[in-house]
Write an enzyme that holds these catalytic residues in place. Structure first.
Site, PDB file in Angstrom:
ATOM      1  N   ASP A  25       0.837  -1.201   0.000  1.00 36.89           N
ATOM      2  CA  ASP A  25       0.000   0.000   0.000  1.00 36.89           C
ATOM      3  C   ASP A  25       0.873   1.254   0.000  1.00 36.89           C
ATOM      4  O   ASP A  25       2.090   1.171   0.158  1.00 36.89           O
ATOM      5  CB  ASP A  25      -0.967   0.002   1.201  1.00 36.89           C
ATOM      6  CG  ASP A  25      -0.271  -0.157   2.544  1.00 36.89           C
ATOM      7  OD1 ASP A  25       0.975  -0.143   2.603  1.00 36.89           O
ATOM      8  OD2 ASP A  25      -0.982  -0.297   3.554  1.00 36.89           O
ATOM      9  N   HIS A  65      -7.214  -2.510  10.268  1.00 34.50           N
ATOM     10  CA  HIS A  65      -7.022  -2.534   8.814  1.00 34.50           C
ATOM     11  C   HIS A  65      -5.827  -3.410   8.447  1.00 34.50           C
ATOM     12  O   HIS A  65      -4.906  -3.602   9.233  1.00 34.50           O
ATOM     13  CB  HIS A  65      -6.925  -1.122   8.212  1.00 34.50           C
ATOM     14  CG  HIS A  65      -5.669  -0.363   8.420  1.00 34.50           C
ATOM     15  ND1 HIS A  65      -5.607   1.008   8.322  1.00 34.50           N
ATOM     16  CD2 HIS A  65      -4.406  -0.754   8.709  1.00 34.50           C
ATOM     17  CE1 HIS A  65      -4.379   1.415   8.531  1.00 34.50           C
ATOM     18  NE2 HIS A  65      -3.630   0.369   8.775  1.00 34.50           N
ATOM     19  N   GLU A 118      -9.716  -0.613   5.104  1.00 31.62           N
ATOM     20  CA  GLU A 118     -10.260  -0.079   6.346  1.00 31.62           C
ATOM     21  C   GLU A 118     -11.533  -0.843   6.742  1.00 31.62           C
ATOM     22  O   GLU A 118     -12.095  -1.579   5.916  1.00 31.62           O
ATOM     23  CB  GLU A 118     -10.595   1.412   6.149  1.00 31.62           C
ATOM     24  CG  GLU A 118      -9.416   2.288   5.732  1.00 31.62           C
ATOM     25  CD  GLU A 118      -8.490   2.641   6.901  1.00 31.62           C
ATOM     26  OE1 GLU A 118      -8.406   1.881   7.882  1.00 31.62           O
ATOM     27  OE2 GLU A 118      -7.843   3.696   6.823  1.00 31.62           O
ATOM     28  N   ASN A 170      -7.135   0.079  13.920  1.00 29.85           N
ATOM     29  CA  ASN A 170      -8.566  -0.181  13.711  1.00 29.85           C
ATOM     30  C   ASN A 170      -8.791  -1.526  13.031  1.00 29.85           C
ATOM     31  O   ASN A 170      -9.885  -1.807  12.556  1.00 29.85           O
ATOM     32  CB  ASN A 170      -9.178   0.943  12.857  1.00 29.85           C
ATOM     33  CG  ASN A 170      -8.505   1.055  11.496  1.00 29.85           C
ATOM     34  OD1 ASN A 170      -7.560   0.316  11.202  1.00 29.85           O
ATOM     35  ND2 ASN A 170      -8.974   1.966  10.672  1.00 29.85           N
TER      36      ASN A 170
END
Ligand code: GLP
Length: 240
Positions: A67, A138, A143, A136
């Site tokens: 990413d 991810h 996400e 979170n």
């Protein structure tokens, strides 16, 4: 999903590196993907050391980026490209054609997604992927709520991800979007290593292990993959 708990970060990094080394030794032209971020930095160091000692040979290996922050490039401290190159690729002797990595400075993110999807169609599936877990849940920039059908795509970053990003850049930067491999590509990998270190990850690690697999917490989806393992140090395992 098997869980491996190491006493500390150093031993965790060596255990994950061994997994990657075993993969490359079994298949020298393997397609390997290792996340950016802080978590794999020790893995990069262990892999560089292993190559120096002749325990692994990356000369035929293909490397794929996971990413990138849109708008950031190698000159931006804390970008995925800057981190992966400075801790890993620059320390190996690789040919350009061995690396496929998102260009965060692209004028056309859609074309960039197509380019990377094309590379994966040619070289994939991924043989071994090492993923960090975001605060979170991810994985990559997938996400909470991300589609399971996604291949490479552009993402509006979650507010938690934007807040956490300051740790990479040393200062707040206006990063609103990311570009990432999608869940479909990640979960199709032959071997998935989910890695976490430190007490700050203890809660999301416990949720990853205990919650039902769902895209509400993308890291839980790794449990549905054909071959996946969770590698954590004692601190990250402290809420298990
Ligand atoms: C970041 C990156 C991911 C990384 C994850 C965890 O935002 N985009 O590639 O795996 O979140 O990061 P860290 O290892 O720094 O905790």
């Amino acid at each position: 999903m098997k869980t491996f708990i190491s006493p500390d970060y150093q031993q965790l990094s060596e255990a994950v590196a061994k997994n990657v080394i075993d993969c490359v030794n079994a298949k020298p032209n393997a397609l390997i993907c290792i996340a950016g971020g802080d978590t794999p930095l020790g893995v990069f160091a262990a892999l560089v050391e292993a190559q120096k000692q002749g325990r692994v040979d990356f000369s035929q290996t293909q490397f794929l980026g996971l990413d990138e922050w849109l708008g950031l490039g190698k000159a931006d401290k804390g970008s995925c490209r800057e981190m992966v190159w400075s801790h890993f690729f620059d320390k190996l002797t690789l040919r350009d054609e061995q690396i496929c990595f998102f260009d965060g400075l692209t004028d056309s993110p859609q074309a960039e997604c197509q380019r990377v999807d094309g590379y994966i169609a040619q070289h994939g599936p991924i043989d071994c992927i090492v993923l960090g877990i975001g605060m979170n849940g991810h994985i990559g920039f997938n996400e909470p709520g991300a589609s399971l059908n996604n291949t490479c795509h552009v993402i509006d970053l979650d507010p938690i991800t934007q807040t956490v990003s300051v740790k990479y850049f040393g200062t707040a930067r206006d990063v609103k979007q990311g570009i990432s491999l999608g869940l479909k590509t990640i979960l199709a990998a032959e071997n998935i290593v989910l890695m976490a270190s430190g007490e700050k990850k203890a809660d999301i690690v416990a949720q990853t292990v205990n919650a039902l697999a769902s895209n509400a917490i993308p890291s839980t989806l790794v449990k549905t993959a054909k071959r996946a393992a969770l590698y954590v140090d004692k601190a990250a395992a402290s809420a298990l």
